[in-house]
Design a protein around this motif. Structure first.
Motif, PDB file in Angstrom:
ATOM      1  N   GLU A 194      -1.391   3.271  -4.090  1.00 49.33           N
ATOM      2  CA  GLU A 194      -1.642   2.315  -4.358  1.00 49.33           C
ATOM      3  C   GLU A 194      -1.811   0.901  -4.990  1.00 49.33           C
ATOM      4  OE1 GLU A 194       2.520   1.697  -5.048  1.00 49.33           O
ATOM      5  OE2 GLU A 194       1.472   0.264  -6.521  1.00 49.33           O
ATOM      6  N   TYR A 195      -2.076   0.714  -6.213  1.00 45.93           N
ATOM      7  CA  TYR A 195      -3.064  -0.404  -6.332  1.00 45.93           C
ATOM      8  C   TYR A 195      -3.279  -1.301  -6.229  1.00 45.93           C
ATOM      9  CZ  TYR A 195      -6.619  -3.064  -8.458  1.00 45.93           C
ATOM     10  OH  TYR A 195      -7.835  -3.677  -8.802  1.00 45.93           O
ATOM     11  N   CYS A 196      -4.388  -1.389  -4.544  1.00 44.72           N
ATOM     12  CA  CYS A 196      -3.952  -2.825  -3.314  1.00 44.72           C
ATOM     13  C   CYS A 196      -5.437  -3.887  -3.814  1.00 44.72           C
ATOM     14  CB  CYS A 196      -4.005  -2.100  -2.541  1.00 44.72           C
ATOM     15  SG  CYS A 196      -5.082  -1.071  -2.146  1.00 44.72           S
TER      16      CYS A 196
ATOM     17  N   MET B  71     -10.278   3.397   0.728  1.00 44.51           N
ATOM     18  CA  MET B  71      -8.731   2.808   1.918  1.00 44.51           C
ATOM     19  C   MET B  71      -8.072   4.653   2.220  1.00 44.51           C
ATOM     20  SD  MET B  71      -5.364  -0.028   1.617  1.00 44.51           S
ATOM     21  CE  MET B  71      -4.687   0.214   3.060  1.00 44.51           C
TER      22      MET B  71
ATOM     23  N   HIS C  83       0.547  -0.943   0.210  1.00 47.26           N
ATOM     24  CA  HIS C  83       0.106  -0.074   0.139  1.00 47.26           C
ATOM     25  C   HIS C  83       0.662   1.243  -0.145  1.00 47.26           C
ATOM     26  CE1 HIS C  83      -3.524  -2.713   1.336  1.00 47.26           C
ATOM     27  NE2 HIS C  83      -2.905  -3.452   2.041  1.00 47.26           N
TER      28      HIS C  83
ATOM     29  N   HIS D  20      -9.474  -0.999  -3.273  1.00 50.52           N
ATOM     30  CA  HIS D  20      -7.438   0.277  -2.867  1.00 50.52           C
ATOM     31  C   HIS D  20      -9.094   2.188  -2.982  1.00 50.52           C
ATOM     32  CE1 HIS D  20      -5.185   2.576  -4.499  1.00 50.52           C
ATOM     33  NE2 HIS D  20      -5.560   3.000  -5.480  1.00 50.52           N
TER      34      HIS D  20
ATOM     35  N   CYS E 113      -4.542   5.509  -0.103  1.00 51.82           N
ATOM     36  CA  CYS E 113      -3.822   4.592  -0.552  1.00 51.82           C
ATOM     37  C   CYS E 113      -3.277   5.217  -1.949  1.00 51.82           C
ATOM     38  CB  CYS E 113      -4.257   3.614  -0.705  1.00 51.82           C
ATOM     39  SG  CYS E 113      -3.124   1.790  -0.902  1.00 51.82           S
TER      40      CYS E 113
HETATM   41 CU1  CUA Z   1      -4.408   0.028  -0.146  1.00 54.90          CU
HETATM   42 CU2  CUA Z   1      -4.363   0.588  -2.189  1.00 54.90          CU
END
Ligand code: CUA
Length: 318
Positions: A186-188, A195, A149, A192, A184
Motif C-alpha cells: 500500500e503506497y505509504c 519497506m 500499510h 514505500h 508493503c
Molecule cells: Cu508501508 Cu507502503
C-alpha cells in the motif's frame, strides 16, 4: 481437477509456502485455463465462421435463421455453472483464510514509515524480520503507527492492511522452511518500496533458541549489546579493541576520554559526541595520519539505541 500442479505453478509463481497458497494457485490455474479455453472457443469460432459463411458471390443470400432455444440455454447455463463453481471455490478458500485458529502463536506486527516491526509475547522486538516455527498456526496482529500499510507475503498468497487505530489480523501455517519476502503493498510515502522484510520459517527448536537469544539480547547491558553490534557491523575488521595497535583505522583501546589529534582542526576530546559523529559521519574529524573516505558513513544505518550501545562499548574498552 488440479490444473496446475505445484511444481508447474512454482516455475512462474512464488514458492508456495502454505497449504492455502497451493489452493489459491489451483483456483487461479483453473481460472487461467478455463479463460483460455473460453477464449479459444469464442475467438476460434468467430474466425472459423468468418471463413465458413463468407459471401462468395454478389448474389449470395443469407439463410434465414431465427434462433435455437436449446443452444442458447446451453451457452448461458454452462458459463453460469462455471461461474457459480468458481464463486463457491473462492468462497471456500477465503473462508479458510479468514477463520482465525483459536490456538495460534500470536505475534504483533507494527507497520511504520518505513519498516515492519515485530514484537513477540516475551517482549522481544525485531525490525523487518519475523521468525516463526514451521507447521504451526501463526496469527499476526497488525496495526500501524502512522498511515495505512499493507502486509504482503507473496509466497503465502496473503495480504492484509495494517491500519492506524485498529487491529487487523491474518493467519498462516507455513509448511516449508526458508526465507520469504515481506512487502508493503500500500503506497505509504517516500520509502514505500523499501519497506521490505523477511519472514523466516524455522524448526520449532530453532524458533525457541531464537526467542531465548532475543530475550537475552533485550536484557543485555548496553555495553554488551554494543559489543555484539560492533561484531555485526564488522567494525572489528578495521579497529583494534584490545591493543593500541592501529589497523586500517585507529585502535579504540583505552581511547575514550583521551585527546585526539585530527586533520586540519584543533585537538578534540574523545567523548560521546565525538564517537557519535565518527560513526555517523566519519569524515568530519579524521584522526591525523589516517586516510579520508575509507570508513563507511553510518548515518541512517544505526538507530539511536544502537548508537548508545556502541558508545557504551567504546567506553568499556579499558
Ligand atoms: Cu508501508 Cu507502503
Amino acid at each position: 481437477m488440479m490444473w496446475l500442479n505445484s511444481a508447474r505453478a512454482e516455475s512462474f509463481m512464488p514458492t508456495q509456502g502454505t497449504e492455502i497458497a497451493k489452493q489459491v494457485d489451483n483456483l487461479y490455474g483453473f481460472l487461467l485455463v478455463s479463460s483460455f479455453i473460453a477464449c479459444v472457443i469464442l475467438i476460434g469460432g468467430m474466425v472459423y465462421f468468418v471463413f465458413k459463411y463468407k459471401r462468395r458471390t454478389p448474389t449470395d443470400k443469407t439463410a434465414y435463421i431465427s434462433h435455437n432455444t436449446f443452444l442458447e440455454f446451453l451457452w448461458s447455463f454452462i458459463p453460469l455453472m462455471v461461474f457459480l463453481g468458481v464463486f463457491a471455490w473462492g468462497w471456500y478458500i477465503y473462508h479458510e483464510m479468514r477463520s482465525m485458529p483459536k490456538e495460534a502463536l500470536e505475534v504483533h506486527v507494527f507497520g511504520k514509515q518505513w519498516a515492519w516491526e515485530a514484537e513477540y509475547k516475551n517482549g522481544f522486538k525485531t525490525v523487518n524480520e519475523i521468525v516463526v516455527p514451521v507447521n504451526k498456526d501463526v496469527k499476526l496482529l497488525l496495526t500501524s503507527n502512522d498511515v495505512i500499510h499493507s502486509f504482503y507475503v507473496p509466497s503465502f498468497r496473503m495480504k492484509q492492511d495494517a491500519v492506524p487505530g485498529r487491529y487487523t489480523a491474518l493467519w498462516f501455517n507455513a509448511n516449508k522452511l526458508g526465507d520469504f519476502h515481506i512487502f508493503c503493498a500500500e503506497y505509504c510515502g517516500t520509502s514505500h518500496s523499501g519497506m521490505i522484510g523477511t519472514l523466516r520459517v524455522v524448526t520449532q527448536s530453532e524458533y525457541d533458541n531464537y526467542l531465548e537469544m532475543g530475550q537475552e539480547e533485550s536484557t543485555l547491558p548496553l555495553a554488551k549489546r554494543g559489543e555484539k553490534l560492533f561484531a555485526l557491523k564488522a567494525c572489528a575488521s578495521c579497529h583494534n579493541v584490545d591493543s593500541p595497535l592501529t589497523k586500517v583505522g585507529p585502535s579504540l583501546f583505552k581511547k575514550f576520554g583521551t585527546k585526539e589529534h585530527v586533520e586540519d582542526l584543533p585537538d578534540v576530546e574523545v567523548d560521546e559526541n565525538y564517537v557519535r559523529e565518527s560513526i555517523l559521519n566519519p569524515n568530519a574529524k579524521i584522526v591525523k595520519g589516517f586516510p579520508k573516505n575509507v570508513m563507511p558513513v553510518f548515518q541512517g544505518q544505526v538507530s539511536e539505541a544502537e548508537l548508545s550501545a556502541l558508545i557504551e562499548y567504546v567506553k568499556s574498552l579499558k
